[in-house]
Design an enzyme around this catalytic site. Structure first.
Site, PDB file in Angstrom:
ATOM      1  N   ASP A  89      14.261 -11.926 -17.539  1.00 30.73           N
ATOM      2  CA  ASP A  89      15.158 -12.533 -16.535  1.00 30.73           C
ATOM      3  C   ASP A  89      15.296 -14.025 -16.822  1.00 30.73           C
ATOM      4  O   ASP A  89      14.461 -14.623 -17.510  1.00 30.73           O
ATOM      5  CB  ASP A  89      14.659 -12.283 -15.108  1.00 30.73           C
ATOM      6  CG  ASP A  89      13.312 -12.935 -14.801  1.00 30.73           C
ATOM      7  OD1 ASP A  89      12.446 -12.997 -15.704  1.00 30.73           O
ATOM      8  OD2 ASP A  89      13.122 -13.402 -13.651  1.00 30.73           O
ATOM      9  N   GLU A 154      10.060 -12.860 -13.316  1.00 31.00           N
ATOM     10  CA  GLU A 154       9.208 -14.048 -13.479  1.00 31.00           C
ATOM     11  C   GLU A 154       9.830 -15.258 -12.804  1.00 31.00           C
ATOM     12  O   GLU A 154       9.143 -16.049 -12.144  1.00 31.00           O
ATOM     13  CB  GLU A 154       8.971 -14.328 -14.971  1.00 31.00           C
ATOM     14  CG  GLU A 154       7.761 -15.220 -15.236  1.00 31.00           C
ATOM     15  CD  GLU A 154       8.033 -16.701 -15.094  1.00 31.00           C
ATOM     16  OE1 GLU A 154       7.073 -17.475 -14.966  1.00 31.00           O
ATOM     17  OE2 GLU A 154       9.222 -17.115 -15.097  1.00 31.00           O
ATOM     18  N   GLU A 155      11.138 -15.402 -12.945  1.00 36.62           N
ATOM     19  CA  GLU A 155      11.798 -16.598 -12.408  1.00 36.62           C
ATOM     20  C   GLU A 155      11.941 -16.559 -10.886  1.00 36.62           C
ATOM     21  O   GLU A 155      12.407 -17.514 -10.275  1.00 36.62           O
ATOM     22  CB  GLU A 155      13.174 -16.788 -13.069  1.00 36.62           C
ATOM     23  CG  GLU A 155      13.128 -16.999 -14.582  1.00 36.62           C
ATOM     24  CD  GLU A 155      12.473 -18.313 -15.017  1.00 36.62           C
ATOM     25  OE1 GLU A 155      11.873 -19.003 -14.168  1.00 36.62           O
ATOM     26  OE2 GLU A 155      12.555 -18.630 -16.202  1.00 36.62           O
TER      27      GLU A 155
HETATM   28  N1  BES Z   1       8.358 -20.499 -18.792  1.00 38.12           N
HETATM   29  C1  BES Z   1       8.194 -21.053 -17.496  1.00 38.12           C
HETATM   30  C2  BES Z   1       6.819 -21.637 -17.287  1.00 38.12           C
HETATM   31  C3  BES Z   1       6.552 -22.977 -17.920  1.00 38.12           C
HETATM   32  C4  BES Z   1       7.524 -23.954 -17.973  1.00 38.12           C
HETATM   33  C5  BES Z   1       5.305 -23.239 -18.399  1.00 38.12           C
HETATM   34  C6  BES Z   1       7.259 -25.173 -18.538  1.00 38.12           C
HETATM   35  C7  BES Z   1       5.036 -24.466 -18.949  1.00 38.12           C
HETATM   36  C8  BES Z   1       6.004 -25.440 -19.021  1.00 38.12           C
HETATM   37  C9  BES Z   1       8.430 -19.965 -16.455  1.00 38.12           C
HETATM   38  O1  BES Z   1       9.543 -19.160 -16.763  1.00 38.12           O
HETATM   39  C10 BES Z   1       8.740 -20.584 -15.127  1.00 38.12           C
HETATM   40  O2  BES Z   1       9.731 -21.236 -15.008  1.00 38.12           O
HETATM   41  N2  BES Z   1       7.875 -20.345 -14.157  1.00 38.12           N
HETATM   42  C11 BES Z   1       8.136 -20.723 -12.804  1.00 38.12           C
HETATM   43  C12 BES Z   1       7.263 -19.855 -11.963  1.00 38.12           C
HETATM   44  C13 BES Z   1       7.644 -19.760 -10.538  1.00 38.12           C
HETATM   45  C14 BES Z   1       9.031 -19.247 -10.324  1.00 38.12           C
HETATM   46  C15 BES Z   1       6.642 -18.923  -9.802  1.00 38.12           C
HETATM   47  C16 BES Z   1       7.813 -22.189 -12.595  1.00 38.12           C
HETATM   48  O3  BES Z   1       6.893 -22.735 -13.242  1.00 38.12           O
HETATM   49  O4  BES Z   1       8.498 -22.813 -11.792  1.00 38.12           O
HETATM   50 MN    MN Z   2       9.471 -18.534 -18.670  1.00 35.42          MN
HETATM   51 MN    MN Z   3      11.329 -20.332 -16.207  1.00 30.22          MN
END
Ligand code: BES
Ligand code: MN
Ligand code: MN
Length: 457
Positions: A89, A154-155
């Site tokens: 996603d 995940e998003e």
């Molecule tokens: N890939 C990211 C996580 C990430 C971003 C890790 C930058 C390290 C550096 C992931 O897809 C993401 O955006 N996670 C969300 C999680 C939330 C929706 C629970 C986030 O970190 O905001």
């Molecule tokens: Mn991600």
């Molecule tokens: Mn993300």
């Protein structure tokens, strides 16, 4: 490693990019209900890609939300099993007018592939699929066992995934989890990430009156909800950047001297960082460096704020309501549930009785930190060196991937986070991109990874 595998990756370099473009053309935005069909289509596309690569038992598995994609190849008895995790996603694309090329028509400019999901996370998911394909097409087998596990929420906080993992412990059992969903430390500085922050996300709704009012006729007689909300929010942090929620820091694990010393050695240029962000001056909790603030310290942020008249011109109105979306990034050993309770208690206490207050809990995730001196991390380090020509540095990250802590807690398996994004890849923003050199080197590193993991004992 079998040189034919690397040859295959080199020969098929352009085709891999063309195929990735097809994956990126599917607008699998999990946050928007109108894209539900596209989300499913992306899951099916990924399943087909896994089949084409030669993976077995490929299937979509239902959850109360978006399907999980599962595949495995378990024909290396006695060898370790890798569980790959990623997500198909993507984030919404707004504001659309700031994209140089359309977000779902992947476009190459200066060696970078621009599209929503290019880096987060379709490109990185596809990288491992293509490394698997190279092995299976050239040698007919893989050096170790592999399970592939993709989610589609995940998003939006992976809300159904913890239950899924608990209910499918057997399907997901493995020796090590590998995740590519993070940036590397910097261009030309590959890294292995050993820590992620957690998250607790809320919406606050404040109502002052049953309807908007003439601000001359009624102003001064009732509370203005926008002011009340601003006053509540202003009490969340002090001027030194410290969060004022009582008990908020109780479970925060202090940064060790060793980690602080290691991070000082990383090639981090604060002036360049500030300039790239376009910030007049950096700001954060006093007593901590920028890396410490983003990797090892918790935050409180306003993610969105809405009230009253925001169009052109002026309107003399007393708004009836005000709304804020707020979130806290958490670090070990803060618990999102407990932090949520402390936050609610504090907000209810400081919010005056002149307004109605509604607090909605959106989603959360636990922080994660690993022991990084283990045989799998060392194996990944060697693989990354083969792909990128450099030994990786070790870093933590400020972002969150909620399921990583769940893998640790429910399955008891260590995770290795090996990402090939760049800090300026514009995740969640307009003009998201993936460096095609990193994509290619990442495929080679992934191909070596199976070999290196197979050799650990
Ligand atoms: N890939 C990211 C996580 C990430 C971003 C890790 C930058 C390290 C550096 C992931 O897809 C993401 O955006 N996670 C969300 C999680 C939330 C929706 C629970 C986030 O970190 O905001
Ligand atoms: Mn991600
Ligand atoms: Mn993300």
């Amino acid at each position: 490693m079998n040189a034919a595998v690397v040859d295959y990756i080199n020969v098929h370099r352009d085709r891999y990019v063309d195929e990735l473009k097809q994956f990126l053309a599917i607008p699998s935005v999990s946050a928007l209900p109108e894209h539900a069909g596209d989300v499913r289509r992306a899951a099916e596309w990924a399943a087909d890609a896994l089949r084409t690569a030669g993976m077995e038992n490929v299937r979509l598995m239902d959850t109360p939300g978006n399907p999980v994609v599962y595949a495995d190849w378990l024909n290396a008895p006695g060898k370790p099993t890798i569980l790959f995790y990623g997500h198909y996603d993507v984030q919404p694309v707004d504001p659309l007018n700031l994209w140089t090329s359309p977000p779902f028509e992947a476009t190459v400019r200066d060696g970078e592939l621009y599209a929503r999901g290019a880096c987060d996370d379709k490109g990185q998911v596809f990288m491992h699929i293509k490394a698997i394909e190279a092995h299976l097409k050239q040698t007919g087998s893989l050096p170790c066992n592999i399970k592939y596990f993709l989610e589609g929420e995940e998003e939006v906080g992976s809300v159904h995934l913890d239950d899924f993992v608990r209910d499918h412990k057997q399907d997901l059992s493995a020796d090590v989890v590998v995740v590519s969903d993070t940036p590397m430390f910097d261009r030309g500085v590959p890294s292995i990430t050993y820590g992620l922050r957690g998250l607790a996300y809320f919406q606050l709704d404040v109502r002052g009156t049953k309807s908007d009012l003439h601000s001359g006729a009624f102003g001064g007689a009732v509370a203005n909800p926008a002011i009340v909300l601003a006053q509540v929010l202003a009490q969340m942090k002090d001027r030194g950047g410290r969060i004022k929620i009582p008990g908020f820091y109780d479970a925060v694990r202090p940064l060790s001297d060793e980690e602080r010393a290691e991070w000082k050695k990383l090639p981090f240029n604060e002036t360049r960082y500030r300039k790239e962000l376009g910030a007049p001056k950096l700001f954060g909790e006093s007593g901590y460096s920028t890396l410490e603030r983003t990797w090892a310290r918790p935050t409180f942020d306003i993610n969105g704020l809405l009230s009253g008249f925001t169009g052109e011109g002026a309107k003399t109105v007393l708004p009836a309501t005000a709304m804020a979306k707020v979130s806290m990034r958490l670090v070990p050993d803060q618990d999102p549930q407990k932090i949520g309770d402390l936050f609610e208690e504090y907000v209810r206490k400081i919010c005056p009785k002149t307004v109605e207050l509604k607090i909605t809990r959106m989603h959360g995730g636990r922080p994660w930190m690993a022991e990084f001196d283990n045989k799998f991390v060392r194996a990944a380090g060697r693989a990354i060196e083969q792909g990128f020509g450099k030994t990786p540095v070790f870093n933590r990250e400020g972002g969150s991937i909620p399921v990583v802590a769940t893998f640790q807690q429910e399955l008891g398996i260590p995770s290795v986070l090996f990402g090939v994004g760049l800090p300026d890849d514009n995740l969640h923003a307009p003009n998201e991109k993936l460096d095609l050199g990193n994509f290619h080197n990442g495929i080679i590193a992934s191909a070596f990874l199976y070999q290196e993991i197979a050799a650990v004992e």
